[in-house]
Design an enzyme around this catalytic site. Sequence first.
Site, PDB file in Angstrom:
ATOM      1  N   GLU A 288      12.904   7.107 -19.753  1.00 30.13           N
ATOM      2  CA  GLU A 288      11.733   6.492 -19.136  1.00 30.13           C
ATOM      3  C   GLU A 288      10.879   7.515 -18.398  1.00 30.13           C
ATOM      4  O   GLU A 288      10.007   7.151 -17.608  1.00 30.13           O
ATOM      5  CB  GLU A 288      12.159   5.356 -18.200  1.00 30.13           C
ATOM      6  CG  GLU A 288      12.849   4.235 -18.968  1.00 30.13           C
ATOM      7  CD  GLU A 288      13.082   2.982 -18.157  1.00 30.13           C
ATOM      8  OE1 GLU A 288      12.766   2.979 -16.939  1.00 30.13           O
ATOM      9  OE2 GLU A 288      13.581   2.005 -18.726  1.00 30.13           O
TER      10      GLU A 288
ATOM     11  N   LYS B  56      11.093  -9.648 -18.317  1.00 30.01           N
ATOM     12  CA  LYS B  56      10.880  -8.823 -19.515  1.00 30.01           C
ATOM     13  C   LYS B  56      10.579  -9.732 -20.701  1.00 30.01           C
ATOM     14  O   LYS B  56      11.397 -10.591 -21.050  1.00 30.01           O
ATOM     15  CB  LYS B  56      12.152  -8.026 -19.814  1.00 30.01           C
ATOM     16  CG  LYS B  56      12.500  -6.921 -18.819  1.00 30.01           C
ATOM     17  CD  LYS B  56      13.911  -6.401 -19.105  1.00 30.01           C
ATOM     18  CE  LYS B  56      14.179  -5.061 -18.457  1.00 30.01           C
ATOM     19  NZ  LYS B  56      15.615  -4.689 -18.550  1.00 30.01           N
TER      20      LYS B  56
END
Length: 423
Positions: A206, A337
């Site tokens: 990430e 999400k």
Amino acid sequence: MSKSIIQQVRGRRIWDSRGRPTVEAEITLADGSVGFGLAPAGASRGSREAVDLRDPGKKLGGFDIVGAVANVNGEIAQALIGLDASDQAGIDARLIALDGTPTKSRLGGNATIAASLAALHAAAASARQPLWQYVAQGRAVTMPLPEIQIFGGGAHAGRRVDIQDFMVMALGAKSFDQALEWTAEVYLAAGSLMKAAGKQAGVADEGGYWPLFAANEEALEMLTRAIAAAGFTHEQVAISLDIAASEFGSNGRYKLGLESRELDTSGLIDMLGKWMAAYPIVSVEDPLAEDDEAGLIEFTRRFGAKVQIIGDDYLVTSAERVQHAAGAGACNCALIKLNQAGTVTETKAALDAAQAAGWNTVVSARSGETEDTSITHLAVGWNAGQLKVGSFSRSERMAKWNEGLRIEEATRAPFAGRGAVFR
Ligand code: PGA
Ligand code: ZN
């Protein structure tokens, strides 16, 4: 015929930030409006989340998605053509019924979320509105507080450290723009300190530094030093952790590989308690594994008044699970999400359930991402309060932060800031 009737649905294979294949859907409406939906992909996944359909066999490491793309071009296209894209609930109900499984395992959650999101974008385009405005439906919006990773770990950095995300939140910033500037200062300072200490080995999935620490707590010491080196107080910039405990524990046993030790539930709670006493930690995600509900309840009882406790693997963006957890007293914030739920409507329902319970909400990216910036728009338009996208490097991350700057400029919306966490 209504101008927002779906005329064409196309699926195609594209590539995510890990170089793995993922699903894109493109939906065209009667008035020519077009919307794209790009499926992200997680690496530390909850066991109850919507399943990505991957092709059998070893091609592309077993990650190919030709079958999921075929489902978009076949069954999903057939089912959606003729429906009105402005009826998102109707479209998603159709996708859910068509799939027929609790985890979208037949058509693939990657196929359903791509189609669902493409329909939403097409409808917004047809309404000639940016996505944040389309989903806000006339309500006032707020710019979300960013939660930004500085060190990556766990499944995103070869398990080099056990804890997955060491992040900062610029609680004292006055705008989204300022929060990014402050975070950039901390990211730079952390990079310099890591380099000087010889502890930096590139970036993790990430975009956070891939750390060469000898113990998990070293990351906290380093991050606290980086905040100070960048010139910020703990009122201005604080620490947020994603323990992602399901990745190293189950059945009440937690193995910290880096430190060659094993803890039980209360041992892990005590360790995190010590960390929270010693470092400026304001938020902790998945402190216990998804199967350790008793541990999550105990953790929330002990620390819930002081810190934000986010459920990710445990809640999997499910309204039902959020309601259950709120009733049980486990967690006080939901991670949201899109591809955990598999449709836009179910994602929004989970966010609504959390807000109805008086919880905080964080709209979140996955570790496998694309250039898509939908989640930034949704965090604003849905008034989530917080946005988690990963670190402050790599363009699949920066695209989402940068989109927030454009939205802040266009909306002049107030910044959620500290109030998103402490109300
Ligand atoms: P994932 O991790 O996208 O790899 O599942 C993100 C998170 O745990 O928040
Ligand atoms: Zn998580």
